[in-house]
Scaffold this motif. Structure first.
Motif, PDB file in Angstrom:
ATOM      1  N   UNK A  65       0.844  -1.284  -0.103  1.00  0.00           N
ATOM      2  CA  UNK A  65       0.006   0.075   0.063  1.00  0.00           C
ATOM      3  C   UNK A  65       0.733   1.071   0.093  1.00  0.00           C
ATOM      4  N   UNK A  66       2.106   1.177   0.836  1.00  0.00           N
ATOM      5  CA  UNK A  66       2.983   2.343   0.823  1.00  0.00           C
ATOM      6  C   UNK A  66       3.505   2.688  -0.669  1.00  0.00           C
ATOM      7  N   UNK A  67       4.031   1.538  -1.242  1.00  0.00           N
ATOM      8  CA  UNK A  67       4.615   1.608  -2.436  1.00  0.00           C
ATOM      9  C   UNK A  67       3.426   2.138  -3.579  1.00  0.00           C
ATOM     10  N   UNK A  68       2.412   1.747  -3.383  1.00  0.00           N
ATOM     11  CA  UNK A  68       1.219   2.419  -4.444  1.00  0.00           C
ATOM     12  C   UNK A  68       1.203   3.610  -3.997  1.00  0.00           C
ATOM     13  N   UNK A  69       0.949   3.981  -2.802  1.00  0.00           N
ATOM     14  CA  UNK A  69       0.713   5.519  -2.584  1.00  0.00           C
ATOM     15  C   UNK A  69       2.058   6.459  -3.001  1.00  0.00           C
ATOM     16  N   UNK A  70       3.126   5.866  -2.845  1.00  0.00           N
ATOM     17  CA  UNK A  70       4.328   6.717  -3.342  1.00  0.00           C
ATOM     18  C   UNK A  70       4.242   6.874  -4.896  1.00  0.00           C
ATOM     19  N   UNK A  71       4.147   5.657  -5.304  1.00  0.00           N
ATOM     20  CA  UNK A  71       3.860   5.919  -6.896  1.00  0.00           C
ATOM     21  C   UNK A  71       2.854   6.819  -7.483  1.00  0.00           C
ATOM     22  N   UNK A 108      11.434   6.664  -1.272  1.00  0.00           N
ATOM     23  CA  UNK A 108      10.448   5.897  -0.464  1.00  0.00           C
ATOM     24  C   UNK A 108      10.034   4.593  -1.156  1.00  0.00           C
ATOM     25  N   UNK A 109       9.962   4.557  -2.309  1.00  0.00           N
ATOM     26  CA  UNK A 109       9.543   3.545  -3.169  1.00  0.00           C
ATOM     27  C   UNK A 109      10.686   2.286  -2.907  1.00  0.00           C
TER      28      UNK A 109
END
Length: 149
Positions: free
Chosen positions: A24-30, A55-56
């Motif tokens: 979820x954090x990777x998706x948000x950063x993208x 961040x990713x």
């Protein structure tokens, strides 16, 4: 359900939750990286993209570690029992109960506390290959193993 199976499931859930949070954090950063439009100042845009990429990358490293934990837990058979402590064993000592699997910290099962520790952790390494009746020293305390499941 046997306590070792409950501990195994708790560790699997811990890993799955961790993976979901990281993804979820990777998706948000993208999304943040692509949402920041070039209409803002060029340098600001590049700085934001670079920060989001960092961040990713950080989250990708954490995701790889979580996937390794998933491999470790998958290799454990929660129904296997041995007199000698090994991955998947539950060691009951005078200073706590330790489930040798992954480092997930304290787990409360049916009102009792258990510590999920990795075989590579300092206390996990001390416990490995010991059996009921054995003792060892850790952080100035003597641990006596009263049972192994």
């Amino acid at each position: 359900m046997e306590i070792k199976q409950q501990l195994y499931i708790a560790c699997k859930n811990y890993i799955e939750q961790r993976i979901a949070t990281i993804e979820k954090a990777i998706h948000s950063a993208r999304e943040a990286s692509t949402d920041d439009t070039k209409s803002s100042a060029g340098d600001k845009y590049e700085t934001t993209r670079e920060m989001m990429q960092q961040e990713i990358d950080r989250n990708a490293t954490q995701l790889n570690e979580a996937l390794k934990l998933k491999q470790v837990i998958t290799a454990i058979n929660p129904e296997h029992s041995s007199a000698v402590i090994q991955p998947g064993s539950l060691a009951i000592t005078n200073n706590g109960s330790f489930y040798i699997a992954i480092s997930a910290g304290a787990l409360n099962i049916n009102g009792a506390n258990y510590f999920a520790v990795s075989a590579a952790s300092p206390i996990g390494a001390k416990l490995m290959k010991l059996k009921k009746g054995d003792s060892f020293q850790f952080n100035g305390k003597t641990y006596s193993i009263s049972d192994v499941y």
